[in-house]
Structures are given as structure tokens and as C-alpha cells.
Motif scaffolding. Structure first.
Motif, short mmCIF file in Angstrom:
data_model
loop_
_atom_site.label_atom_id
_atom_site.label_comp_id
_atom_site.label_asym_id
_atom_site.label_seq_id
_atom_site.Cartn_x
_atom_site.Cartn_y
_atom_site.Cartn_z
N PRO A 63 0.76 -1.29 0.11
CA PRO A 63 -0.03 -0.17 -0.05
C PRO A 63 0.91 1.20 -0.08
CG PRO A 63 -0.74 -1.51 1.62
CD PRO A 63 0.71 -1.97 1.11
N LEU A 64 1.96 0.96 0.38
CA LEU A 64 3.00 2.24 0.63
C LEU A 64 4.19 1.96 -0.19
CD1 LEU A 64 2.70 3.40 4.29
CD2 LEU A 64 1.69 4.46 2.46
N PRO A 65 4.95 3.01 -0.66
CA PRO A 65 6.07 2.90 -1.47
C PRO A 65 7.05 2.03 -0.81
CG PRO A 65 5.61 5.17 -1.44
CD PRO A 65 4.73 4.64 -0.62
N VAL A 66 8.04 1.09 -1.29
CA VAL A 66 8.86 0.13 -0.87
C VAL A 66 9.93 -0.13 -1.87
CG1 VAL A 66 7.78 -2.04 -1.29
CG2 VAL A 66 9.19 -1.90 0.47
N HIS A 67 11.03 -0.51 -1.44
CA HIS A 67 12.18 -0.40 -2.51
C HIS A 67 12.19 -1.99 -2.51
CE1 HIS A 67 15.90 -0.24 -4.78
NE2 HIS A 67 16.48 -0.92 -3.73
N THR A 75 5.31 -9.33 -10.49
CA THR A 75 4.42 -8.11 -10.93
C THR A 75 4.26 -7.30 -9.66
OG1 THR A 75 3.17 -9.44 -12.62
CG2 THR A 75 2.21 -7.33 -11.78
N ARG A 76 4.70 -5.88 -9.83
CA ARG A 76 4.85 -4.94 -8.73
C ARG A 76 3.49 -4.05 -8.72
NH1 ARG A 76 11.23 -3.98 -7.72
NH2 ARG A 76 11.78 -6.14 -8.76
N ILE A 77 2.65 -4.19 -7.71
CA ILE A 77 1.77 -3.40 -7.38
C ILE A 77 2.09 -2.71 -6.13
CG2 ILE A 77 -0.89 -3.25 -7.32
CD1 ILE A 77 -1.17 -5.65 -8.77
N ILE A 78 2.58 -1.70 -6.32
CA ILE A 78 3.27 -0.77 -5.46
C ILE A 78 2.87 0.87 -5.41
CG2 ILE A 78 5.32 0.05 -4.25
CD1 ILE A 78 6.47 -2.61 -5.20
N SER A 79 2.56 1.32 -4.32
CA SER A 79 2.02 2.62 -4.31
C SER A 79 3.28 3.69 -4.81
CB SER A 79 1.55 3.34 -2.85
OG SER A 79 1.17 4.67 -3.01
N ALA A 80 2.83 4.62 -5.85
CA ALA A 80 3.67 5.53 -6.31
C ALA A 80 3.07 7.03 -6.21
CB ALA A 80 4.23 5.26 -7.54
#
Length: 310
Positions: A63-67, A75-80
Motif C-alpha cells: 500500500p505504501l512505497p517500498v524499495h 508483478t509489482r503493485i506498489i504505491s507511487a
């Protein structure tokens, strides 16, 4: 037999880990083909974890950005995070109803024939209704962001102008929280005191708080199917955004819906964030129970993992 991996990143204070552990338990019965891994912020990850994950198609959700290292499979579903202006352009380009919006720069002069007599001026970044004001269209001008007092939410902020949508004498807005395109809860926020809109033909300057969350208000769960359907259709158009906190309003006279923001920063998991829990207590809301939140999210994870894991 396990066919997929789902990796969920959990951030303390912004989501309670019990949400994801409960979802993992639900998925064990509903989708034995998906191995669910929950990684908490700051926790040690075994050295061979990503090597093992790479053996199967994987979906990574945060739900939040993560490195995450670029070599990691999945597949990356990551907040930006986007600005509010970028969010408005995203909606408009996709054909969703959103008010006319523009950044305010030194050359800005707005045409009342296009914009109407009033516009909403707000910071391009920020939240909780801070710094949002109603102004006369003809008076909108660029102001040096550093000229605002340091305790003003507009200090250091670029501002944008958004076409004013009249939601009625008691300002009302809706928030729909979605995960992977599915509505998890929906609520309304309504001012308890009428906001007197000045004479459109008047000459006096206007500077009014026009938000429904910056004043005394009532907040209730709201299952308006048209609003929920709009929220879900918006999110499903952008499947790589993990969560959306969609702010939607309805024009008082015409009933037309407009989407204002999606809150792309990701700080919207108010099922169990510290902020969200306090908010639910204050207004006696049950975000979990409205649509059976965790089961909705579990099914969304199952569907998305099977369709999109790589």
C-alpha cells in the motif's frame, strides 16, 4: 500444489498486521494454489527468500512505497505518489468525470466563461482538506509559495485551481476505499452548517473553507451504488495502483458525479491505521463490516494474483 506467490508488505501504524494475517488465513482455504508471504516493515527477510520466490509467478503488493531490487521476480503493485494535478489529468485522460483543473503559475488568468464564477484553490500536495479555499475565478493569481505564514498549509506549496462543483448548502463528499479495484468501504461526510455562497455577480473578494472535512460534520457509512460503481471502475482502469482513497462529489442540482482525488500516496488503509481507528471510534463507523472488508480483499488478492503474477 502451490502455483503462485503473493508477497504483501505491511507498514506499522498504517496497516495493522492482523488484517494481512487474517487475509492469509482466508486465502489458505479459498486459494491453496497461492502461497502468501507477509513482510513487515523493518523485519529481517531470510537471505534465500527472493531466490525461493523466483521459482514461481509472483505478485508483490504494498500500500505504501517500498524499495525492491530490480532483479526480483514479480508483478509489482506498489504505491507511487502523484500530485493532485497529475491525478486529475489521469482521470480526465481516461474519460472519468473530474472538474476542470489547472496549476496556478505567474501567467494564470482564468476565464469565467469556461470556469464559472467560483473556483476551488488547493495545494497540489497535502491532505485532510487543509488549505482548500473557494475564490472568485477572476481573482485567482499566483502567489509566491514561501510568502504564506509557515503555519499555513499553503506555505511552500504550489497551488492548483479546480472548477467549483456545488454539492448543496451543506457541503458533502464521499470517500470510497478500494483495493485492487474492489470497494472495501464507503462513507459520506456532510457539513452540519450551511455554507453561504456569495453572490456570483458580487465584487467583494471571496475566501471560504468549502470542504466538508474542514468544518463540523457528520460522517456515515454510505452505500450509494452509483458512487461505489464509479470508484471501482476508476480503480480497475489502473490495475497497478494497489489502493485508492477516492474522493467523489455529487453536483446538487444535476446529480452528476465528479471524482476529485485518489490519494495516491497510499496512506489510505484506514481500516486499521492509527488515524483510521480513531476516526471510526469518533463517528461510530464499522469499516470492516460494511462490505465484509477482509473477505473482499482476500478475493481481490486471489483474482489479481492468478491473472497478473509473473
Amino acid at each position: 500444489m502451490t502455483l503462485y506467490n503473493l508477497v504483501i508488505f505491511h507498514q506499522t501504524r498504517w496497516q495493522h498486521i492482523s488484517d494481512f494475517l487474517t487475509i492469509r488465513n482466508m486465502m489458505a482455504g479459498l486459494a491453496p494454489d497461492i502461497a502468501v508471504h507477509v513482510i513487515s516493515e523493518g523485519s529481517a527477510v531470510p537471505a534465500d527468500f527472493w531466490v525461493r520466490v523466483a521459482k514461481l509467478p509472483t505478485l508483490i503488493f504494498s500500500p505504501l512505497p517500498v524499495h525492491i531490487d530490480a532483479t526480483v521476480r514479480g508483478t509489482r503493485i506498489i504505491s507511487a505518489q502523484m500530485t493532485k494535478l497529475e491525478e486529475a489529468k489521469l482521470f480526465a485522460d481516461a474519460g472519468f468525470p473530474t472538474p476542470r483543473t489547472t496549476g496556478i503559475v505567474p501567467e494564470t488568468r482564468l476565464n469565467e466563461g469556461q470556469w464559472g464564477p467560483f473556483v476551488v484553490v488547493k495545494p497540489n500536495r497535502g491532505g485532510q482538506g487543509q488549505g482548500i479555499r473557494l475564490m472568485r475565478t477572476r481573482d485567482v493569481r499566483w502567489v509566491d509559495p514561501n510568502s504564506w505564514p509557515k503555519d499555513d498549509p499553503r506555505h511552500g506549496q504550489n497551488l492548483l485551481a479546480q472548477q467549483y462543483v456545488d454539492t448543496g448548502p451543506y457541503t458533502r463528499s464521499y470517500r470510497v476505499f478500494t483495493v485492487l479495484g474492489h470497494a472495501v468501504y464507503s462513507r459520506s461526510s456532510t457539513a452540519t452548517q450551511a455554507v453561504p455562497i456569495p453572490d456570483p455577480a458580487g465584487s467583494e473578494p471571496v475566501d471560504l473553507d468549502i470542504t466538508s472535512n474542514g468544518v463540523e460534520r457528520t460522517v456515515e457509512l454510505a452505500n450509494d451504488r452509483e458512487i461505489v460503481a464509479l470508484a471501482e471502475s476508476i480503480h480497475r482502469k489502473f490495475p497497478l495502483i494497489p489502493t485508492m482513497g477516492l474522493d467523489i462529489i455529487r453536483h446538487h442540482a444535476t446529480g452528476q458525479l465528479f471524482v476529485l482525488e485518489l490519494n495516491s500516496s497510499g496512506f489510505t488503509w484506514h481500516l486499521s491505521s492509527n488515524y483510521g481507528l480513531a476516526y471510526q471510534r469518533k463517528f461510530a463507523l464499522d469499516y470492516y463490516g460494511q462490505f465484509d472488508a477482509l473477505r473482499v480483499i482476500a478475493k481481490a488478492f486471489i483474482d489479481t494474483t492468478r491473472r497478473m503474477a509473473i
